[in-house]
Design a protein around this motif. Structure first.
Motif, mmCIF file in Angstrom:
data_model
loop_
_atom_site.group_PDB
_atom_site.id
_atom_site.type_symbol
_atom_site.label_atom_id
_atom_site.label_comp_id
_atom_site.label_asym_id
_atom_site.label_seq_id
_atom_site.Cartn_x
_atom_site.Cartn_y
_atom_site.Cartn_z
ATOM 1 N N LEU A 49 0.624 -1.529 -0.318
ATOM 2 C CA LEU A 49 -0.062 0.109 -0.089
ATOM 3 C C LEU A 49 1.052 0.751 -0.004
ATOM 4 C CD1 LEU A 49 -3.044 -0.834 2.313
ATOM 5 C CD2 LEU A 49 -2.826 -0.520 -0.067
ATOM 6 N N ARG A 50 1.936 1.226 0.126
ATOM 7 C CA ARG A 50 2.954 2.516 0.787
ATOM 8 C C ARG A 50 3.661 2.735 -0.245
ATOM 9 N NH1 ARG A 50 4.686 1.902 7.096
ATOM 10 N NH2 ARG A 50 2.315 2.169 7.942
ATOM 11 N N GLN A 51 4.493 1.641 -1.008
ATOM 12 C CA GLN A 51 5.172 1.528 -2.037
ATOM 13 C C GLN A 51 4.975 2.489 -3.520
ATOM 14 O OE1 GLN A 51 7.126 -1.952 -3.379
ATOM 15 N NE2 GLN A 51 8.005 -1.717 -4.894
ATOM 16 N N PRO A 52 3.292 1.896 -3.574
ATOM 17 C CA PRO A 52 2.833 3.695 -4.831
ATOM 18 C C PRO A 52 3.229 4.459 -3.972
ATOM 19 C CG PRO A 52 1.531 1.525 -4.462
ATOM 20 C CD PRO A 52 2.683 1.868 -3.747
ATOM 21 N N PHE A 53 2.776 5.359 -3.424
ATOM 22 C CA PHE A 53 2.961 6.642 -2.950
ATOM 23 C C PHE A 53 4.125 7.270 -2.321
ATOM 24 C CE2 PHE A 53 -1.509 4.818 -1.732
ATOM 25 C CZ PHE A 53 -2.276 5.848 -2.684
ATOM 26 N N GLY A 54 5.583 6.721 -2.469
ATOM 27 C CA GLY A 54 6.527 6.581 -2.289
ATOM 28 C C GLY A 54 6.683 6.402 -0.740
ATOM 29 N N TYR A 55 5.784 5.717 0.048
ATOM 30 C CA TYR A 55 6.163 5.928 1.468
ATOM 31 C C TYR A 55 6.887 4.736 1.824
ATOM 32 C CZ TYR A 55 3.056 9.575 2.105
ATOM 33 O OH TYR A 55 2.144 10.798 2.198
ATOM 34 N N SER A 57 12.632 -5.839 16.410
ATOM 35 C CA SER A 57 13.074 -4.536 16.127
ATOM 36 C C SER A 57 12.019 -3.669 16.296
ATOM 37 C CB SER A 57 13.117 -4.616 14.613
ATOM 38 O OG SER A 57 13.580 -5.555 13.552
ATOM 39 N N THR A 58 13.418 -2.155 16.093
ATOM 40 C CA THR A 58 12.795 -1.108 16.491
ATOM 41 C C THR A 58 11.998 -0.266 15.299
ATOM 42 O OG1 THR A 58 14.009 -1.020 18.864
ATOM 43 C CG2 THR A 58 13.064 0.925 18.037
ATOM 44 N N ILE A 59 11.400 0.385 15.976
ATOM 45 C CA ILE A 59 11.010 1.312 14.433
ATOM 46 C C ILE A 59 11.586 2.692 15.072
ATOM 47 C CG2 ILE A 59 8.828 2.223 15.905
ATOM 48 C CD1 ILE A 59 7.635 1.862 13.076
ATOM 49 N N LEU A 60 11.734 2.919 14.195
ATOM 50 C CA LEU A 60 12.474 4.606 13.998
ATOM 51 C C LEU A 60 11.739 5.257 14.015
ATOM 52 C CD1 LEU A 60 15.608 5.857 14.807
ATOM 53 C CD2 LEU A 60 16.362 5.720 12.592
ATOM 54 N N ILE A 61 11.459 5.539 11.789
ATOM 55 C CA ILE A 61 10.491 6.172 12.026
ATOM 56 C C ILE A 61 8.912 4.951 11.257
ATOM 57 C CG2 ILE A 61 10.196 7.835 9.938
ATOM 58 C CD1 ILE A 61 13.124 8.364 9.886
ATOM 59 N N PRO A 62 8.576 6.052 11.507
ATOM 60 C CA PRO A 62 6.893 4.819 11.184
ATOM 61 C C PRO A 62 6.607 5.238 9.571
ATOM 62 C CG PRO A 62 6.138 5.720 13.232
ATOM 63 C CD PRO A 62 7.664 6.839 12.847
ATOM 64 N N LEU A 63 6.890 6.388 9.279
ATOM 65 C CA LEU A 63 6.067 6.697 7.682
ATOM 66 C C LEU A 63 6.893 7.996 7.436
ATOM 67 C CD1 LEU A 63 4.582 5.862 5.648
ATOM 68 C CD2 LEU A 63 2.976 7.628 6.277
ATOM 69 N N CYS A 64 8.140 8.036 6.336
ATOM 70 C CA CYS A 64 8.617 9.212 5.384
ATOM 71 C C CYS A 64 8.390 8.539 3.900
ATOM 72 C CB CYS A 64 9.786 9.578 6.018
ATOM 73 S SG CYS A 64 10.697 8.157 5.960
ATOM 74 N N MET A 105 10.232 8.335 0.454
ATOM 75 C CA MET A 105 11.643 7.274 0.213
ATOM 76 C C MET A 105 13.014 8.397 0.511
ATOM 77 S SD MET A 105 12.942 3.929 0.355
ATOM 78 C CE MET A 105 13.385 3.949 -0.583
ATOM 79 N N LYS A 106 12.762 9.529 -0.556
ATOM 80 C CA LYS A 106 13.801 10.586 -0.845
ATOM 81 C C LYS A 106 14.014 11.896 0.325
ATOM 82 C CE LYS A 106 10.141 13.920 -2.011
ATOM 83 N NZ LYS A 106 8.983 14.610 -3.481
ATOM 84 N N GLU A 107 13.284 11.025 1.640
ATOM 85 C CA GLU A 107 13.464 11.731 2.342
ATOM 86 C C GLU A 107 14.481 11.115 3.704
ATOM 87 O OE1 GLU A 107 9.108 14.671 3.265
ATOM 88 O OE2 GLU A 107 9.837 12.336 4.211
#
Length: 510
Positions: A315-321, A339-346, A348-350
């Motif tokens: 679901l996230r890949q088409p929006f670049g997340y 694992s530990t989540i560092l950033i839930p959503l950002c 790819m270019k960020e």
């Protein structure tokens, strides 16, 4: 604080309610799956669960009374047990991460839970104090994170147990009297030199594109399947007759409704879990706080992180997340695959910009080497063959089974997609691997954090001289291994040469 202490007495109530929740879940499981069993009746289960709760309450009181801890200069000591006494010594330099949580019940008493993660602790890498005052938890955290003594080398750290445990029979010896009681410092706001927050828009996007809908939908379907037990027989028979005479479209409608309910549950769960998500970094320490109902504060040491993973679901890949996870020696939880989540959503270019601020070591330019053409056949056949078998059976036995003939086409296309996404590369002291199962995953591992790099080759791979490469690292308990299938021999040799500490002939000449 070098005095033997007990937790707040609310620990009894918190522990009891935790056990009550497990009993409630067990009762639901019995209700859903145990109706066919003829053993016992309602009275039997009522007495059984009441007995379990009474035993749980008495056990909680004994556990609270016998559980004591004290913080010394170099370690945290714990004693617990009535018949058999267990002693644990958590050395300060072995602490990998400290996590402070507060669920609704703990917040009601103005208490928090302190969770200490250690590496190399065998079966008990985690230690919890479930009912502490905020100031006391902050004081313990601050004291344990101060590294006053010479650090343990990396090699020793992986070989030595982080927690020393001793079990002895209870004796009548009195506890060691306190020498002095440290004054508890006031809670301080953990400000850092860098701060990042998950915006409300990103939180909503993360919830809408979160995975896990399948698990929630399965749970909803299991509940729905048991509703018939509470419906009068005459009404149930009418409903069944109506469904039998209904169209395929109507049945499909109910499937969509169940999926939507599962999706809604997943959205709410994600918002509650990652609400108020904030990262603060100060020197080597990364402080992560999150949660709406259950507030969690996690402190990680950047030097203990052994890998970074970027995960893009369908679901996230088409929006670049993408979501960013870190693997570390301590800090991982079971609900996040240790694992530990560092950033839930950002975006790819960020990612590189965020990593350069939080973990600059991992902000490297990554160029992937594609797999050889011979690998394409392996990726496609691996999915195509079972899809063909399933389509053949469905076509033969089921009405309108010919519709399933699209399955091999989808399987072959998905295998081609996996082949396109697969890649490997190295440079700047890092190796990076990209692969896809359902979600696309990229992992970045520093050379100095790799415990082992190996390759395997099965009989089919020998025909095309292909290999599977494995990269192993240390994480919370047992470690993790990241693999990439069907790489070429030249790619494998290149990775081994990069990882090897032996000098090549050309390097020796230089």
């Amino acid at each position: 604080m070098n005095k033997w202490r007990r937790q707040h007495s609310a620990a009894i109530f918190i522990g009891f309610l935790s056990n009550l929740k497990e009993v409630f879940i067990t009762m639901i499981a019995v209700l859903i799956f145990g109706q066919s069993s003829q053993a016992g009746g309602a009275l039997f289960y009522t007495i059984l669960f009441a007995g379990i709760l009474i035993v749980s309450l008495v056990s909680g009181i004994i556990k609270w009374w016998t559980f004591r801890y004290q913080l010394l200069e170099d370690e945290l000591q714990v004693r617990q047990g009535l018949i058999f006494r267990k002693k644990r010594y958590i050395r300060k330099e072995r602490v990998q991460s400290i996590d402070i949580n507060a669920n609704l019940l703990q917040r009601l008493f103005e208490l928090v839970e302190l969770r200490i993660e250690t590496a190399g602790g065998g079966g008990e890498p985690e230690f919890r104090l479930i009912a502490l005052g905020k100031e006391e938890a902050a004081a313990i955290k601050r004291e344990l994170l101060i590294k006053e003594h010479s650090p343990v080398s990396e090699t020793d750290e992986s070989e030595t147990s982080a927690v020393l445990t001793e079990e002895t029979e209870t004796d009548s010896a009195s506890e060691t009297p306190a020498v002095m009681d440290d004054e508890i410092p006031e809670t301080e706001e953990e400000e850092g030199t860098y701060k990042w927050k998950l915006s409300p828009q990103r939180l909503i996007a993360a919830a809408l594109t979160s995975s896990g809908i399948g698990i929630a939908a399965t749970f909803v379907a299991a509940i729905v399947s048991q509703v018939q037990q509470f419906i009068p027989p005459f009404l149930y028979e009418r409903m069944i007759g109506w469904i039998i005479h209904s169209s395929v479209m109507l049945i499909g409608f109910w499937i969509v409704v169940i999926l939507l309910i599962g999706w809604l549950i997943t959205i709410i769960r994600t918002v509650l879990k990652y609400g108020y998500f904030t990262i603060r970094k100060k020197d080597d320490e990364i402080h992560i706080s999150r949660g709406v109902l259950e507030q969690r504060q996690l402190t990680l040491s950047a030097n203990k992180i052994t890998a970074v993973r970027l995960v893009q679901n369908l679901l996230r890949q088409p929006f670049g997340y993408t979501a960013v996870y870190v693997e570390s020696k301590g800090g991982g939880r079971k609900d996040e695959d240790l694992s530990t989540i560092l950033i839930p959503l950002c975006k790819m270019k960020e990612v590189d910009t965020l990593l350069s601020d939080i973990l600059p070591e991992y902000a490297v330019k990554r160029e992937y080497s594609s797999l050889p053409k011979e690998s394409l056949r392996r990726y496609m056949l691996r999915l195509l063959m079972p899809a063909l078998a399933a389509a053949a059976l469905i076509t033969y036995f089921a009405p309108f089974g010919w519709i399933s003939l699209f399955l091999p086409v989808v399987a072959a296309a998905y295998g081609y997609w996996q082949y396109i996404d697969a890649g490997i590369g190295n440079g700047s002291g890092m190796v990076w691997i990209r692969s896809r199962s359902v979600a696309r995953s990229e992992v970045i591992v520093p050379r100095k954090r790799i415990q082992a790099m190996t390759s395997t080759q099965n009989i089919l791979q020998k025909f095309d001289d292909l290999f599977t490469i494995h990269v192993s690292i240390i994480t919370s308990i047992v470690g993790k291994t990241f693999s990439l299938k069907h790489i070429g021999k030249e790619q494998r040799d290149n990775q081994f040469q990069w990882y090897s500490y032996e000098e090549t002939e050309e390097e020796r000449k230089e």
